[in-house]
Structures are given as C-alpha cells and as structure tokens.
Design a protein around this motif. Structure first.
Motif, short mmCIF file in Angstrom:
data_model
loop_
_atom_site.label_atom_id
_atom_site.label_comp_id
_atom_site.label_asym_id
_atom_site.label_seq_id
_atom_site.Cartn_x
_atom_site.Cartn_y
_atom_site.Cartn_z
N ILE A 3 0.83 -1.21 0.00
CA ILE A 3 0.00 0.00 0.00
C ILE A 3 0.86 1.26 0.00
O ILE A 3 0.55 2.23 -0.69
CB ILE A 3 -0.97 -0.01 1.20
CG1 ILE A 3 -1.99 -1.12 1.02
CG2 ILE A 3 -1.66 1.33 1.36
CD1 ILE A 3 -2.94 -1.29 2.17
N LEU A 4 1.95 1.25 0.74
CA LEU A 4 2.83 2.42 0.79
C LEU A 4 3.40 2.75 -0.59
O LEU A 4 3.46 3.92 -0.97
CB LEU A 4 3.96 2.17 1.79
CG LEU A 4 4.88 3.35 2.08
CD1 LEU A 4 4.09 4.53 2.63
CD2 LEU A 4 5.96 2.94 3.07
N HIS A 5 3.77 1.72 -1.35
CA HIS A 5 4.29 1.96 -2.70
C HIS A 5 3.19 2.53 -3.60
O HIS A 5 3.45 3.42 -4.42
CB HIS A 5 4.86 0.69 -3.30
CG HIS A 5 6.10 0.22 -2.62
ND1 HIS A 5 6.43 -1.11 -2.55
CD2 HIS A 5 7.09 0.89 -1.98
CE1 HIS A 5 7.57 -1.24 -1.89
NE2 HIS A 5 7.98 -0.03 -1.52
N GLY A 6 2.00 1.99 -3.48
CA GLY A 6 0.87 2.49 -4.27
C GLY A 6 0.56 3.94 -3.94
O GLY A 6 0.33 4.75 -4.83
N ALA A 7 0.56 4.28 -2.67
CA ALA A 7 0.28 5.66 -2.25
C ALA A 7 1.37 6.61 -2.76
O ALA A 7 1.08 7.74 -3.16
CB ALA A 7 0.17 5.74 -0.74
N ALA A 8 2.60 6.15 -2.78
CA ALA A 8 3.70 6.98 -3.28
C ALA A 8 3.61 7.14 -4.80
O ALA A 8 4.02 8.17 -5.34
CB ALA A 8 5.04 6.37 -2.89
N ALA A 9 3.08 6.13 -5.49
CA ALA A 9 3.00 6.19 -6.95
C ALA A 9 1.88 7.11 -7.44
O ALA A 9 1.95 7.60 -8.57
CB ALA A 9 2.78 4.78 -7.50
N ILE A 10 0.88 7.37 -6.62
CA ILE A 10 -0.27 8.18 -7.06
C ILE A 10 0.16 9.55 -7.60
O ILE A 10 -0.18 9.89 -8.74
CB ILE A 10 -1.31 8.32 -5.93
CG1 ILE A 10 -1.99 6.98 -5.70
CG2 ILE A 10 -2.35 9.39 -6.27
CD1 ILE A 10 -2.90 6.95 -4.48
N PRO A 11 0.88 10.37 -6.84
CA PRO A 11 1.23 11.68 -7.40
C PRO A 11 2.13 11.59 -8.62
O PRO A 11 2.00 12.39 -9.55
CB PRO A 11 1.94 12.40 -6.24
CG PRO A 11 2.16 11.41 -5.18
CD PRO A 11 1.33 10.21 -5.48
#
Length: 157
Positions: A3-11
């Motif tokens: 989830i942390l990687h996904g959240a970082a990839a959003i912007p």
C-alpha cells in the motif's frame, strides 16, 4: 504491491498523465482529463452515497470519456452519435444500485451499505433501468435514420 508503494505512486502517475496529456492536441483533452479525475475523486469520496446522484455521475463519467476520446482523436461528435453513445450509460449505475438494493432486501437490511439507497427505492430503480433501456433504443433508431448515418453506410466514417 504494498500500500505504501501504491500511495507513493499516485502523485507520480498523476503528474505523468497530465504531462503526457499536454502532448495531445488540442489542449481540451487535458481539461477533460482534469475534470474526469476530480469527478472520479468526488464520486469515490462522497457522491456514490447520494441517492440517484451516483447513477448520474457515472453517466457523466462515461460521457466525459467519449468527449475526451473524440477530442484526442480530433473528431467531431454529431448530436445523435453522442446520444447513441451516451443514452445507455445510466443503465450500469442504475443496475449497480438495483443489485445492491435487491441484495439489501434479500438479506433483510434497510439500506445498501455505503450507498444512499434504501429498500423502498427498489421500484424507482427498476423504473429507471427500464426507462433508460427504452430511451437507448429510441435514440439508436433516430440515429440509424438520420442523414448523417445514411451518408456513412457503405463508407468509412
């Protein structure tokens, strides 16, 4: 993916999407993309919980995809062509709400979880789905009989 990687990839992905959209001419595509993103975000956070507005917003999102595609391809949509593509789009939203509400009735719940629909809304949703289907057939018939469509028969449009 964590989830942390996904959240970082959003912007990063949003920035990449908007930068790439600036390459597409005309710049209206970027405006369509920004509107689509904001409307999708609003739908996910709140609008899907508002009675009947969720089906309308879903229809608007489908329509916006059609407009964005035509804009990116630099194709002019005729009024009836847009209607043929757009009229059936309330059906998925109404169908989704209908299924959730029917499930609530079957399980004895009073409302669809996470949505603004109550078991009392089942008849309205059934009517909306049927009406959208009939309207889609009517607009398709009008489009098939329009001069624009008759000029396209046998040629590439």
């Amino acid at each position: 993916m964590p989830i942390l990687h996904g959240a970082a990839a959003i912007p990063l992905l949003l920035l990449a999407a908007f930068v790439l959209s600036l390459w597409i001419n005309p710049p209206w595509f970027t405006a369509c993309l920004a509107t689509y993103y904001l409307l999708t975000l609003a739908y996910s956070l709140r609008l899907k919980q508002v009675l009947m507005l969720d089906a309308i917003v879903l229809a608007g999102l489908y329509t916006l995809r059609i407009i964005a595609g035509a804009t990116a391809a630099q194709v002019t949509l005729s009024f009836l062509a847009a209607g043929v593509l757009d009229v059936p789009v309330p059906q998925p939203g109404a169908g989704q709400a209908l299924c959730r509400t029917a499930h609530s009735v079957a399980t004895g719940e009073l409302s669809a979880q996470g949505r603004g629909y109550h078991v009392d809304d089942l008849a309205i949703l059934q009517s909306l789905g049927g009406s959208a289907g009939y309207l889609a057939v009517l607009v398709l018939a009008l489009y098939i009989n329009s001069p624009t469509c008759k000029n396209c028969i046998g040629s590439r449009c």
